[in-house]
Design a protein around this motif. Structure first.
Motif, PDB file in Angstrom:
ATOM      1  N   VAL A   1       0.769  -1.084   0.003  1.00  0.00           N
ATOM      2  CA  VAL A   1       0.053  -0.019  -0.030  1.00  0.00           C
ATOM      3  C   VAL A   1       0.772   1.222  -0.191  1.00  0.00           C
ATOM      4  O   VAL A   1       1.615   1.507   0.813  1.00  0.00           O
TER       5      VAL A   1
ATOM      6  N   THR B   1      -2.570   0.730   8.151  1.00  0.00           N
ATOM      7  CA  THR B   1      -2.538   2.204   7.674  1.00  0.00           C
ATOM      8  C   THR B   1      -3.391   3.190   8.500  1.00  0.00           C
ATOM      9  O   THR B   1      -4.190   2.640   9.273  1.00  0.00           O
TER      10      THR B   1
ATOM     11  N   VAL C   1      -2.968  -0.171  -3.984  1.00  0.00           N
ATOM     12  CA  VAL C   1      -2.653  -1.287  -3.494  1.00  0.00           C
ATOM     13  C   VAL C   1      -2.083  -2.332  -4.849  1.00  0.00           C
ATOM     14  O   VAL C   1      -2.593  -2.541  -5.628  1.00  0.00           O
TER      15      VAL C   1
ATOM     16  N   ASN D   1      -6.673   1.431  -1.310  1.00  0.00           N
ATOM     17  CA  ASN D   1      -6.860   1.749   0.148  1.00  0.00           C
ATOM     18  C   ASN D   1      -7.976   2.672   0.482  1.00  0.00           C
ATOM     19  O   ASN D   1      -7.999   3.722   0.098  1.00  0.00           O
TER      20      ASN D   1
ATOM     21  N   ALA E   1      -9.497  -2.403   1.588  1.00  0.00           N
ATOM     22  CA  ALA E   1      -9.294  -1.661   0.244  1.00  0.00           C
ATOM     23  C   ALA E   1     -10.271  -2.055  -0.797  1.00  0.00           C
ATOM     24  O   ALA E   1     -10.929  -3.352  -0.335  1.00  0.00           O
TER      25      ALA E   1
END
Length: 306
Positions: free
Chosen positions: A185, A224, A233, A245, A278
């Motif tokens: 990511v 994240t 991603v 994401n 995501a």
């Protein structure tokens, strides 16, 4: 969703959402255009140090995923992307989240198509340094229904970006990712790369008033934070973008803003605190034709329509 406080509050008011994101704050990252956006970019969590960001520089497209082609927005992350059939002289596209729009969150059921835009993006090179400011001329597509995605058209081409900055666009894969796939990511906002695997898929992912289909669930290593919304991603083996994401369950809440829940085919709800998600992007290539023009009536185009 992964986004900064002021922007998220304004966006919720715009969309008429009943939930309010948790209050959080964070300093502006070096070189960012402004502060982050989720329905989590309220910057939701601890900001990584410069050392953290440097240590996160793992992996490359076709070897190691890096920052080339990633972009920073005023409130989110994104990337310059191409469809598998895009030509060098086509107008370039930028992918981010629907909840990262400058105008606020699209309402449930709303799909925005072909809107004027002058949004700017900070283009990063492989080491994460900003090398240019790119500008959109149209918002091509955006929604938070079934998925959470926005695609902007730039006022320049892939060839011009390559010639001026030596940077290629990331290719959107037309293939659904598989569980166990190694992914990265890539956050242009924080200049940080998170590396983990696809843990599985949520049949439905519900957050506040929004519901998304077939969402990618990460393993816990991709922790994240706010500002990572819209990050590409990237499949570690192919270097192609397989998802964008968009959110994570911060506090263990059940189906509320910043606390999405999974809902299976039988309506059973599962809450996974600390796990992030995501939205898949393999549906988009079928919707773009010659000159990167959006055609929602094209055969195989299965994204939500106005």
């Amino acid at each position: 969703m992964r986004k900064p406080l002021v922007v998220a509050l304004c966006a919720l008011a715009f969309a008429g959402a009943g939930a309010t994101p948790a209050v959080a704050s964070a300093p502006s990252p070096t070189g960012a255009d402004a502060a982050p956006t989720t329905l989590t970019d309220v910057v939701d969590g601890v900001v990584g140090t410069a050392a953290d960001a440097l240590s996160a520089l793992t992996a490359p497209r076709e070897g190691a995923v890096n920052f080339a082609g990633a972009v920073s927005l005023s409130n989110c992350s994104g990337s310059v992307v191409r469809m598998p059939g895009s030509a060098a002289d086509d107008p370039a596209l930028v992918l981010t989240n629907g909840h990262c729009l400058e105008s606020g969150f699209p309402a449930p059921g709303q799909v925005l198509v072909d809107r004027a835009s002058s949004r700017t993006f900070g283009l990063l090179n492989s080491s994460g340094a900003k090398v240019a400011t790119l500008r959109a001329d149209r918002l091509v597509y955006a929604t938070m229904t079934d998925t959470d995605a926005a695609i902007y058209r730039l006022d320049t081409t892939y060839a011009r970006i390559k010639s001026a900055y030596g940077i290629d666009a990331l290719t959107l894969s037309a293939t659904r990712p598989a569980a166990g796939t190694s992914i990265s990511v890539v956050s242009g906002y924080w200049k940080r790369i998170y590396t983990c695997s696809v843990d599985g898929f949520a049949y439905r992912l519900k957050e506040g008033n929004w519901t998304w289909k077939d969402s990618v669930r990460y393993t816990s290593a991709c922790d994240t934070i706010g500002g990572t919304s819209g990050s590409p991603v990237v499949d570690g083996a192919t270097g192609q973008v397989v998802a964008v994401n968009n959110t994570g369950n911060e506090d263990g809440g059940r189906c509320t803003v910043n606390n999405p829940c999974e809902v299976d085919e039988n309506g059973r709800v599962t809450v996974r605190q600390g796990i992030n998600y995501a939205q898949q992007t393999h549906l988009f290539p079928a919707c773009f034709g010659v000159d990167n023009k959006l055609d929602l009536s094209a055969s195989g185009c299965a994204v939500p329509k106005p």
